[in-house]
Design a protein around this motif. Structure first.
Motif, mmCIF file in Angstrom:
data_model
loop_
_atom_site.group_PDB
_atom_site.id
_atom_site.type_symbol
_atom_site.label_atom_id
_atom_site.label_comp_id
_atom_site.label_asym_id
_atom_site.label_seq_id
_atom_site.Cartn_x
_atom_site.Cartn_y
_atom_site.Cartn_z
ATOM 1 N N PRO A 8 0.795 -1.232 0.000
ATOM 2 C CA PRO A 8 0.000 0.000 0.000
ATOM 3 C C PRO A 8 0.827 1.281 0.000
ATOM 4 N N ALA A 9 1.942 1.313 0.732
ATOM 5 C CA ALA A 9 2.747 2.535 0.784
ATOM 6 C C ALA A 9 3.349 2.863 -0.571
ATOM 7 N N LEU A 10 3.806 1.863 -1.321
ATOM 8 C CA LEU A 10 4.367 2.129 -2.649
ATOM 9 C C LEU A 10 3.270 2.496 -3.646
ATOM 10 N N THR A 11 2.113 1.880 -3.516
ATOM 11 C CA THR A 11 0.998 2.261 -4.381
ATOM 12 C C THR A 11 0.583 3.699 -4.102
ATOM 13 N N LEU A 12 0.592 4.094 -2.816
ATOM 14 C CA LEU A 12 0.303 5.473 -2.464
ATOM 15 C C LEU A 12 1.377 6.409 -3.010
ATOM 16 N N ALA A 13 2.632 5.987 -2.967
ATOM 17 C CA ALA A 13 3.717 6.804 -3.512
ATOM 18 C C ALA A 13 3.479 7.095 -4.993
ATOM 19 N N ARG A 14 3.085 6.098 -5.746
ATOM 20 C CA ARG A 14 2.782 6.310 -7.169
ATOM 21 C C ARG A 14 1.636 7.318 -7.317
ATOM 22 N N ARG A 15 0.621 7.172 -6.474
ATOM 23 C CA ARG A 15 -0.532 8.068 -6.544
ATOM 24 C C ARG A 15 -0.097 9.513 -6.312
ATOM 25 N N LEU A 16 0.787 9.740 -5.327
ATOM 26 C CA LEU A 16 1.249 11.092 -5.032
ATOM 27 C C LEU A 16 2.061 11.673 -6.189
ATOM 28 N N VAL A 17 2.869 10.836 -6.830
ATOM 29 C CA VAL A 17 3.618 11.295 -8.002
ATOM 30 C C VAL A 17 2.651 11.659 -9.131
ATOM 31 N N GLU A 18 1.654 10.813 -9.361
ATOM 32 C CA GLU A 18 0.667 11.087 -10.417
ATOM 33 C C GLU A 18 -0.110 12.372 -10.138
ATOM 34 N N ILE A 70 14.109 -2.124 -9.754
ATOM 35 C CA ILE A 70 13.932 -1.523 -11.079
ATOM 36 C C ILE A 70 12.450 -1.328 -11.372
ATOM 37 N N ASP A 71 11.668 -2.370 -11.141
ATOM 38 C CA ASP A 71 10.231 -2.265 -11.409
ATOM 39 C C ASP A 71 9.584 -1.216 -10.507
ATOM 40 N N ALA A 72 9.927 -1.227 -9.222
ATOM 41 C CA ALA A 72 9.319 -0.278 -8.284
ATOM 42 C C ALA A 72 9.659 1.154 -8.660
ATOM 43 N N ALA A 73 10.910 1.399 -9.052
ATOM 44 C CA ALA A 73 11.321 2.761 -9.418
ATOM 45 C C ALA A 73 10.553 3.248 -10.639
ATOM 46 N N GLN A 74 10.427 2.389 -11.632
ATOM 47 C CA GLN A 74 9.710 2.782 -12.848
ATOM 48 C C GLN A 74 8.213 2.915 -12.582
ATOM 49 N N TYR A 75 7.673 2.044 -11.746
ATOM 50 C CA TYR A 75 6.250 2.078 -11.413
ATOM 51 C C TYR A 75 5.883 3.346 -10.640
ATOM 52 N N VAL A 76 6.652 3.659 -9.606
ATOM 53 C CA VAL A 76 6.329 4.811 -8.768
ATOM 54 C C VAL A 76 6.493 6.117 -9.542
ATOM 55 N N THR A 77 7.580 6.249 -10.300
ATOM 56 C CA THR A 77 7.858 7.515 -10.987
ATOM 57 C C THR A 77 7.110 7.666 -12.305
ATOM 58 N N GLY A 78 6.699 6.542 -12.905
ATOM 59 C CA GLY A 78 6.109 6.605 -14.238
ATOM 60 C C GLY A 78 7.142 6.832 -15.320
ATOM 61 N N LEU A 79 8.425 6.725 -14.981
ATOM 62 C CA LEU A 79 9.523 6.928 -15.926
ATOM 63 C C LEU A 79 10.189 5.605 -16.250
#
Length: 393
Positions: A144-154, A202-211
């Motif tokens: 949940p924390a990483l999914t929330l991190a992606r949401r905040l970046v978005e 690698i996957d987490a970094a690309q997933y959270v940042t969208g880059l």
């Protein structure tokens, strides 16, 4: 009122060790906490040892067993194949399953080479046109924390991303006498710390940042080149015996690389199984023009957030306890403050996969997304083998 009957999604799984047990737990648990459009049924478990696979099936709740994955794929009473085996078997099993009209969940990394991963991605695209779908198991996305991190970046809370720092630190190989396992044999695992845990970063970094990572410069190292073939195994490691001979370690023990992302951000990545005292410290920090995020899986229910838009006199990292009902996934579990564990990410993975299948859409991470991770892994290895020279992805 009688419960609404949902169509069954009959699951066949290959492999029943660490990941097999975790996936079994997830398939059992998901429909008990989430309102799923399909009902997962633990139909068939496959493994080469008839006695061992039967015992595992009885323990983990599977209805039937097979000793050959090919027989599993051919069964008419199986709708989805869950692959929890070493990487050298992923491509053959996944492609056969997709061609047989079975949905596929495949553990990460997708394959042992870019060539295998490309074939799997093509098979997944072809299958999707027929309503058959495939997903790769990068389960940390569902924390949940990483999914929330992606949401905040978005939401733009970080502004433009400038820096990414990713570490995955474990210590189960720190003892030079820890026994040899398939994870240390390149023919089975493809790589060592790089693919085993670095792929998650690698996957987490690309997933959270969208880059996406566009280039790398890397260093790989093996600290212990031979390990005991026998001994007492505990968890992933254990204690080797002195009288059973040794086997050659053919993978990296640690990986370090710098990276450039599309859009101009830069990153630093580290993966090791020799960080004594770090048990499962999967860390990610992202710095942007408006804010920063920091996460460590050893404190997995928390996300650190710095809001750079508030006055300096009150600015500082705040700790978000990611257990509120409106946080990702958490509303289906316990009251706020009652944290989740490692296993919950796998349950969330099942939830998202089942929903995607029911919706008739390709789940994420797709095999194409996993292929992009595989290409980064390949570029890291190519760079390390060429004196850390820059490699485009």
């Amino acid at each position: 009122m009688a419960p609404t009957l949902r169509p069954d999604l009959r699951v066949g799984m290959v492999g029943y060790a660490f990941m097999g047990a975790m996936h079994s737990h997830a398939w059992r648990t998901a429909p008990r906490f989430f309102d799923l459009p399909l009902h997962p049924e633990l139909a068939v478990l496959a493994g080469r040892d008839a006695t061992a696979v039967k015992a595992a099936a009885d323990t983990m709740g599977w209805q039937d067993t097979e000793t050959d994955w090919r027989s599993l794929v051919e069964r008419d009473d199986v709708d989805l194949i869950d692959i929890c085996t070493p990487g050298d078997t992923h491509a053959e099993i996944a492609i056969a399953a997709l061609e047989a009209g079975k949905h596929v969940l495949c553990e990460k990394p997708l394959a042992n080479s870019v060539q295998e991963a490309e074939r799997m991605a093509v098979a997944a695209r072809d299958a999707a046109e027929k309503g058959v779908f495939a997903m790769c198991g990068f389960s940390y996305r569902r924390t949940p924390a990483l999914t929330l991190a992606r949401r905040l970046v978005e939401q733009g809370r970080l502004g433009t991303v400038r820096h990414v720092r990713a570490q995955y630190l474990q210590d189960w190989l720190s003892d030079a006498k820890a026994p040899m396992t398939w994870r240390l044999d390149r023919t089975k695992s493809g790589s060592g710390a790089l693919g085993d845990i670095g792929a998650h970063s690698i996957d987490a970094a690309q997933y959270v940042t969208g880059l996406e990572i566009s280039g790398v410069s890397a260093l790989l190292n093996t600290f212990v080149h031979e390990r005991p073939l026998s001994g007492t195994r505990v968890g992933l490691g254990g204690s080797g015996a002195d009288d059973g001979g040794t086997g050659q370690v053919t993978v990296d023990d640690a990986a370090i690389f710098s990276a450039r992302f599309d859009g101009g951000a830069i990153g630093v990545f580290e993966a090791t199984r020799f960080a004594l005292g770090r048990k499962n410290s999967m860390r990610l920090e992202v710095n942007g023009t408006l804010g920063s995020l920091a996460f460590d899986f050893e404190n997995m229910n928390s996300l650190e957030f710095y809001d750079g838009t508030v006055p300096a006199e009150t600015a500082g990292f705040s700790t978000i306890n990611v257990t509120e009902p409106d946080h990702p996934y958490t509303g289906n579990w316990w009251p706020a403050g009652h944290g989740l564990g490692y296993e919950h990410g796998f349950t969330h993975q099942v939830v998202d996969l089942v929903q995607a299948i029911a919706d008739g859409r390709t789940p994420s991470p797709s095999f194409d997304e996993a292929l992009r991770v595989q290409r980064v892994l390949h570029a890291v290895e190519q760079s390390a083998s060429s004196d850390s020279g820059w490699q485009h992805v």
